[in-house]
Design a protein around this motif. Structure first.
Motif, PDB file in Angstrom:
ATOM      1  N   GLU A 193     -90.684  10.072 122.416  1.00  0.00           N
ATOM      2  CA  GLU A 193     -91.627  10.922 123.139  1.00  0.00           C
ATOM      3  C   GLU A 193     -91.058  12.288 123.463  1.00  0.00           C
ATOM      4  OE1 GLU A 193     -93.112   8.961 126.574  1.00  0.00           O
ATOM      5  OE2 GLU A 193     -94.132   7.381 125.437  1.00  0.00           O
ATOM      6  N   ARG A 194     -89.713  12.374 123.586  1.00  0.00           N
ATOM      7  CA  ARG A 194     -89.110  13.642 123.985  1.00  0.00           C
ATOM      8  C   ARG A 194     -87.671  13.693 123.503  1.00  0.00           C
ATOM      9  NH1 ARG A 194     -88.924  17.565 128.567  1.00  0.00           N
ATOM     10  NH2 ARG A 194     -86.727  18.128 128.796  1.00  0.00           N
ATOM     11  N   ALA A 195     -87.236  14.898 123.152  1.00  0.00           N
ATOM     12  CA  ALA A 195     -85.833  15.159 122.845  1.00  0.00           C
ATOM     13  C   ALA A 195     -85.523  16.577 123.287  1.00  0.00           C
ATOM     14  CB  ALA A 195     -85.556  14.995 121.355  1.00  0.00           C
ATOM     15  N   ASP A 196     -84.281  16.821 123.629  1.00  0.00           N
ATOM     16  CA  ASP A 196     -83.875  18.152 124.102  1.00  0.00           C
ATOM     17  C   ASP A 196     -83.371  19.047 122.975  1.00  0.00           C
ATOM     18  OD1 ASP A 196     -84.158  17.757 127.114  1.00  0.00           O
ATOM     19  OD2 ASP A 196     -82.949  16.035 126.520  1.00  0.00           O
ATOM     20  N   ALA A 197     -83.197  18.465 121.796  1.00  0.00           N
ATOM     21  CA  ALA A 197     -82.851  19.205 120.588  1.00  0.00           C
ATOM     22  C   ALA A 197     -83.167  18.302 119.408  1.00  0.00           C
ATOM     23  CB  ALA A 197     -81.376  19.603 120.571  1.00  0.00           C
ATOM     24  N   LEU A 198     -83.458  18.919 118.270  1.00  0.00           N
ATOM     25  CA  LEU A 198     -83.746  18.153 117.059  1.00  0.00           C
ATOM     26  C   LEU A 198     -82.888  18.723 115.941  1.00  0.00           C
ATOM     27  CD1 LEU A 198     -87.298  17.055 115.930  1.00  0.00           C
ATOM     28  CD2 LEU A 198     -85.445  17.484 114.326  1.00  0.00           C
ATOM     29  N   LEU A 199     -82.158  17.838 115.274  1.00  0.00           N
ATOM     30  CA  LEU A 199     -81.249  18.231 114.196  1.00  0.00           C
ATOM     31  C   LEU A 199     -81.673  17.524 112.914  1.00  0.00           C
ATOM     32  CD1 LEU A 199     -78.539  19.475 113.129  1.00  0.00           C
ATOM     33  CD2 LEU A 199     -77.428  17.367 113.940  1.00  0.00           C
ATOM     34  N   CYS A 200     -81.695  18.268 111.813  1.00  0.00           N
ATOM     35  CA  CYS A 200     -82.018  17.688 110.509  1.00  0.00           C
ATOM     36  C   CYS A 200     -81.121  18.324 109.453  1.00  0.00           C
ATOM     37  CB  CYS A 200     -83.489  17.903 110.177  1.00  0.00           C
ATOM     38  SG  CYS A 200     -84.009  17.093 108.651  1.00  0.00           S
ATOM     39  N   VAL A 201     -80.253  17.510 108.865  1.00  0.00           N
ATOM     40  CA  VAL A 201     -79.269  17.994 107.884  1.00  0.00           C
ATOM     41  C   VAL A 201     -79.633  17.461 106.497  1.00  0.00           C
ATOM     42  CG1 VAL A 201     -76.834  17.896 107.207  1.00  0.00           C
ATOM     43  CG2 VAL A 201     -77.441  18.111 109.628  1.00  0.00           C
ATOM     44  N   ASN A 202     -79.796  18.371 105.556  1.00  0.00           N
ATOM     45  CA  ASN A 202     -79.968  18.009 104.142  1.00  0.00           C
ATOM     46  C   ASN A 202     -81.122  17.046 103.876  1.00  0.00           C
ATOM     47  OD1 ASN A 202     -77.953  19.641 103.077  1.00  0.00           O
ATOM     48  ND2 ASN A 202     -76.362  18.088 103.326  1.00  0.00           N
ATOM     49  N   MET A 203     -82.270  17.321 104.497  1.00  0.00           N
ATOM     50  CA  MET A 203     -83.467  16.549 104.169  1.00  0.00           C
ATOM     51  C   MET A 203     -84.525  17.387 103.486  1.00  0.00           C
ATOM     52  SD  MET A 203     -86.491  14.889 106.513  1.00  0.00           S
ATOM     53  CE  MET A 203     -87.407  16.439 106.372  1.00  0.00           C
ATOM     54  N   VAL A 204     -84.672  18.636 103.908  1.00  0.00           N
ATOM     55  CA  VAL A 204     -85.818  19.445 103.500  1.00  0.00           C
ATOM     56  C   VAL A 204     -85.929  19.571 101.983  1.00  0.00           C
ATOM     57  CG1 VAL A 204     -86.776  21.784 103.596  1.00  0.00           C
ATOM     58  CG2 VAL A 204     -85.929  20.694 105.684  1.00  0.00           C
ATOM     59  N   HIS A 205     -84.801  19.693 101.298  1.00  0.00           N
ATOM     60  CA  HIS A 205     -84.849  19.864  99.840  1.00  0.00           C
ATOM     61  C   HIS A 205     -84.908  18.540  99.088  1.00  0.00           C
ATOM     62  CE1 HIS A 205     -80.641  19.526 101.034  1.00  0.00           C
ATOM     63  NE2 HIS A 205     -80.347  19.118  99.814  1.00  0.00           N
ATOM     64  N   ILE A 206     -84.560  17.425  99.763  1.00  0.00           N
ATOM     65  CA  ILE A 206     -84.550  16.119  99.100  1.00  0.00           C
ATOM     66  C   ILE A 206     -85.699  15.267  99.635  1.00  0.00           C
ATOM     67  CG2 ILE A 206     -83.071  14.223  98.316  1.00  0.00           C
ATOM     68  CD1 ILE A 206     -80.671  15.743  99.202  1.00  0.00           C
ATOM     69  N   SER A 207     -86.873  15.855  99.690  1.00  0.00           N
ATOM     70  CA  SER A 207     -88.067  15.168 100.180  1.00  0.00           C
ATOM     71  C   SER A 207     -89.281  16.008  99.808  1.00  0.00           C
ATOM     72  CB  SER A 207     -87.995  14.980 101.708  1.00  0.00           C
ATOM     73  OG  SER A 207     -87.900  16.229 102.360  1.00  0.00           O
ATOM     74  N   PRO A 208     -90.465  15.411  99.810  1.00  0.00           N
ATOM     75  CA  PRO A 208     -91.677  16.196  99.556  1.00  0.00           C
ATOM     76  C   PRO A 208     -91.908  17.210 100.672  1.00  0.00           C
ATOM     77  CG  PRO A 208     -92.094  13.837  99.330  1.00  0.00           C
ATOM     78  CD  PRO A 208     -90.748  13.975  99.960  1.00  0.00           C
ATOM     79  N   TRP A 209     -92.640  18.252 100.367  1.00  0.00           N
ATOM     80  CA  TRP A 209     -92.956  19.281 101.346  1.00  0.00           C
ATOM     81  C   TRP A 209     -93.640  18.676 102.580  1.00  0.00           C
ATOM     82  CZ3 TRP A 209     -91.698  23.580 103.345  1.00  0.00           C
ATOM     83  CH2 TRP A 209     -92.596  24.417 104.017  1.00  0.00           C
ATOM     84  N   GLU A 210     -94.400  17.595 102.364  1.00  0.00           N
ATOM     85  CA  GLU A 210     -95.080  16.938 103.482  1.00  0.00           C
ATOM     86  C   GLU A 210     -94.086  16.440 104.528  1.00  0.00           C
ATOM     87  OE1 GLU A 210     -97.720  17.438 100.275  1.00  0.00           O
ATOM     88  OE2 GLU A 210     -95.776  16.389 100.279  1.00  0.00           O
ATOM     89  N   ALA A 211     -92.873  16.086 104.100  1.00  0.00           N
ATOM     90  CA  ALA A 211     -91.864  15.642 105.058  1.00  0.00           C
ATOM     91  C   ALA A 211     -91.414  16.792 105.947  1.00  0.00           C
ATOM     92  CB  ALA A 211     -90.672  15.034 104.325  1.00  0.00           C
TER      93      ALA A 211
END
Length: 202
Positions: free
Chosen positions: A99-117
């Motif tokens: 429901e809540r987070a104070d920061a969100l981190l995403c490493v090396n996903m955007v290019h290895i997934s569909p744009w919808e992700a």
């Protein structure tokens, strides 16, 4: 989990050893001093284990959609009191079990997934982050004003060969999609090996 089971479950991503320290240096500047960091697409869990030890004042919530990754994350994070059990989260899903987070981190996903992700990731960030909280993305990207490195062009071709929905995204395209969801662009940080960190704020 028994020690021998933990060792068997651990996956290893060689790039983690090379990029974790440069990423941590940026995180030191943009993460809040306390609160919960939600990591989307935690993969092997090596980053989460390293960052949790590096930033003990923060609580870490790793996640991944793949069962084998969840087992690896749990194995890497054994003994780290500030890491919660990993959650099964598909970035593209309309609802996350957070429901809540104070920061969100995403490493090396955007290019290895569909744009919808990526769109789902941005939607999720808009849902769970409070005003002013950071969304931090790491990986290779394209920029209209900067020539893409030959190694990244080759990587992009290999990604598209594996799945035509994958590939390097353009920073401007990601930033426009983020802005449409109330996430403002804060900074771009050049990283080793032709990677970037993009920081957005809710």
């Amino acid at each position: 989990m028994a020690a021998e089971d933990a060792g068997a479950a651990r996956r290893h991503a060689p790039a983690t050893q090379r990029n974790r320290e440069p990423i941590a240096q940026v995180l030191d500047e943009v993460l809040p001093p306390s609160g919960t960091v939600l990591e989307i697409a935690s993969g092997s869990g090596e980053h989460c284990a390293f960052f949790a030890a590096r930033f003990p004042g923060l609580s870490w919530q790793p996640s991944d959609p793949e069962p084998s990754a969840l087992a690896s994350i749990a194995a890497w994070c054994v003994g780290l009191a500030n890491v919660a059990p990993p959650l099964a989260i598909d970035a593209a899903a309309a609802d996350w079990p957070v429901e809540r987070a104070d920061a969100l981190l995403c490493v090396n996903m955007v290019h290895i997934s569909p744009w919808e992700a990526t769109l789902g990731l941005l939607d999720g960030a808009a849902r769970v982050l409070p005003p002013g909280a950071p969304l931090i993305l790491y990986g290779p990207y394209r920029r209209a004003e900067v020539e893409t490195a030959p190694s990244n062009e080759a990587f992009d071709a290999s990604l598209k060969a594996r799945d035509p929905r994958w590939g390097l995204r353009d920073v401007a395209e990601v930033t426009d999609a983020a802005a449409a969801r109330g996430l403002r662009f804060e900074r771009l940080v050049e990283m080793p090996a032709n990677n970037l960190i993009l920081v957005y704020r809710r």
